[in-house]
Design a protein around this motif. Structure first.
Motif, short mmCIF file in Angstrom:
data_model
loop_
_atom_site.label_atom_id
_atom_site.label_comp_id
_atom_site.label_asym_id
_atom_site.label_seq_id
_atom_site.Cartn_x
_atom_site.Cartn_y
_atom_site.Cartn_z
N GLY A 101 0.81 -1.22 0.00
CA GLY A 101 0.00 0.00 0.00
C GLY A 101 0.84 1.26 0.00
N THR A 102 1.95 1.24 0.75
CA THR A 102 2.85 2.40 0.80
C THR A 102 3.51 2.62 -0.55
OG1 THR A 102 3.24 1.95 3.14
CG2 THR A 102 4.79 3.42 2.04
N ILE A 103 3.88 1.52 -1.22
CA ILE A 103 4.49 1.64 -2.56
C ILE A 103 3.49 2.25 -3.53
CG2 ILE A 103 5.29 0.30 -4.55
CD1 ILE A 103 6.78 -1.50 -2.55
N CYS A 104 2.22 1.82 -3.47
CA CYS A 104 1.19 2.37 -4.36
C CYS A 104 1.01 3.87 -4.12
CB CYS A 104 -0.14 1.65 -4.15
SG CYS A 104 -0.13 -0.04 -4.76
N ALA A 105 0.96 4.27 -2.83
CA ALA A 105 0.78 5.70 -2.51
C ALA A 105 2.00 6.51 -2.95
CB ALA A 105 0.53 5.86 -1.01
N ALA A 106 3.20 5.97 -2.71
CA ALA A 106 4.42 6.69 -3.10
C ALA A 106 4.52 6.79 -4.62
CB ALA A 106 5.64 5.96 -2.54
N ARG A 107 4.15 5.72 -5.32
CA ARG A 107 4.19 5.73 -6.78
C ARG A 107 3.24 6.79 -7.33
NH1 ARG A 107 2.94 0.10 -8.96
NH2 ARG A 107 0.91 0.63 -8.12
N LYS A 108 2.02 6.88 -6.76
CA LYS A 108 1.05 7.89 -7.19
C LYS A 108 1.61 9.29 -6.94
CE LYS A 108 -3.79 9.26 -6.66
NZ LYS A 108 -3.54 10.51 -7.24
N GLU A 109 2.25 9.48 -5.79
CA GLU A 109 2.84 10.79 -5.48
C GLU A 109 3.93 11.15 -6.49
OE1 GLU A 109 5.14 12.95 -1.75
OE2 GLU A 109 4.04 11.09 -1.37
N LEU A 110 4.75 10.19 -6.88
CA LEU A 110 5.81 10.44 -7.87
C LEU A 110 5.23 10.74 -9.26
CD1 LEU A 110 8.37 7.70 -6.81
CD2 LEU A 110 8.59 10.17 -6.49
N VAL A 111 4.14 10.05 -9.63
CA VAL A 111 3.49 10.33 -10.91
C VAL A 111 2.89 11.72 -10.89
CG1 VAL A 111 1.55 9.67 -12.39
CG2 VAL A 111 3.08 7.91 -11.50
N ASP A 112 2.19 12.07 -9.78
CA ASP A 112 1.59 13.40 -9.65
C ASP A 112 2.64 14.50 -9.67
OD1 ASP A 112 -0.86 12.18 -9.52
OD2 ASP A 112 -1.09 12.41 -7.34
N ALA A 113 3.83 14.21 -9.15
CA ALA A 113 4.91 15.20 -9.11
C ALA A 113 5.62 15.32 -10.46
CB ALA A 113 5.93 14.83 -8.03
#
Length: 194
Positions: free
Chosen positions: A39-51
């Motif tokens: 779950g943390t990887i999914c949230a971090a990945r989304k944050e990196l895509v959004d950034a």
């Protein structure tokens, strides 16, 4: 957004992806090397895509990680050759003196599109897709499991909740997500998944 403005989890994931050079990375290795949960990887990945630092792609069923920016390399740590003064080869890199600083604007935000099928096996940019919900009335529990597999892709993990009765947790590797269903048996022996 720069790497300094990201959360700790996003910085850890970005460092791992950058260190491995991107491409097709296995999530179990990411979890093992970074200590982050799914779950943390999914949230971090989304944050990196959004950034705008990461773009996701697909090669068949494998997720491809494409680094879109090198903004975490500050000018102080990666000077250009013409910006350095000449030093003797024996001197450590810490003694290299900077003579100029150039600001490079960040790249434009990536445009992501989810594509159903491609004519060629090329890598396509995708956004975080929403996993479809497989609910309704089924003749048996096995029929529901078969329908889940057909709708959510070949690798679906279904486990019974240890906390809530009649609740099942469905994890799909295709969507890299999980969902919860309440499954009850009807009077005629069929089941209802909600």
């Amino acid at each position: 957004m720069t790497i300094d403005e990201l959360s700790r989890k996003a910085v850890i994931l970005y460092g791992y992806i950058q260190g491995s050079g991107g491409g097709a990375l296995d999530e179990w290795q990411m979890r093992d090397k970074t200590g982050l949960s799914h779950g943390t990887i999914c949230a971090a990945r989304k944050e990196l895509v959004d950034a705008g630092l990461l773009t996701l792609g697909k090669d068949g069923r494998r997720t491809i990680y494409i680094l879109t920016s090198q903004s975490d390399r500050s000018a102080d740590t990666q000077p250009e050759p013409e910006e350095m003064t000449e030093t003797a080869p024996a001197e450590p890199a810490a003694r290299v003196k900077r003579t100029a600083h150039v600001d490079v604007p960040p790249p434009p935000a990536p445009k992501a599109v989810r594509m159903k099928k491609a004519a060629t096996p090329a890598v396509q940019a995708v956004s975080e897709a929403v996993m479809p919900r497989v609910a309704g009335e089924f003749n048996s529990f096995d029929e529901w499991l078969s329908t889940l597999t057909m709708e959510l892709g070949g690798c679906v993990n279904v486990s019974e909740s240890l906390i809530t009765p009649h609740e099942y947790i469905v994890c799909s590797d295709e969507y890299d997500m999980e969902d919860r269903y309440t499954v009850t048996e009807n009077e005629d022996g069929s089941i209802e998944a909600r």
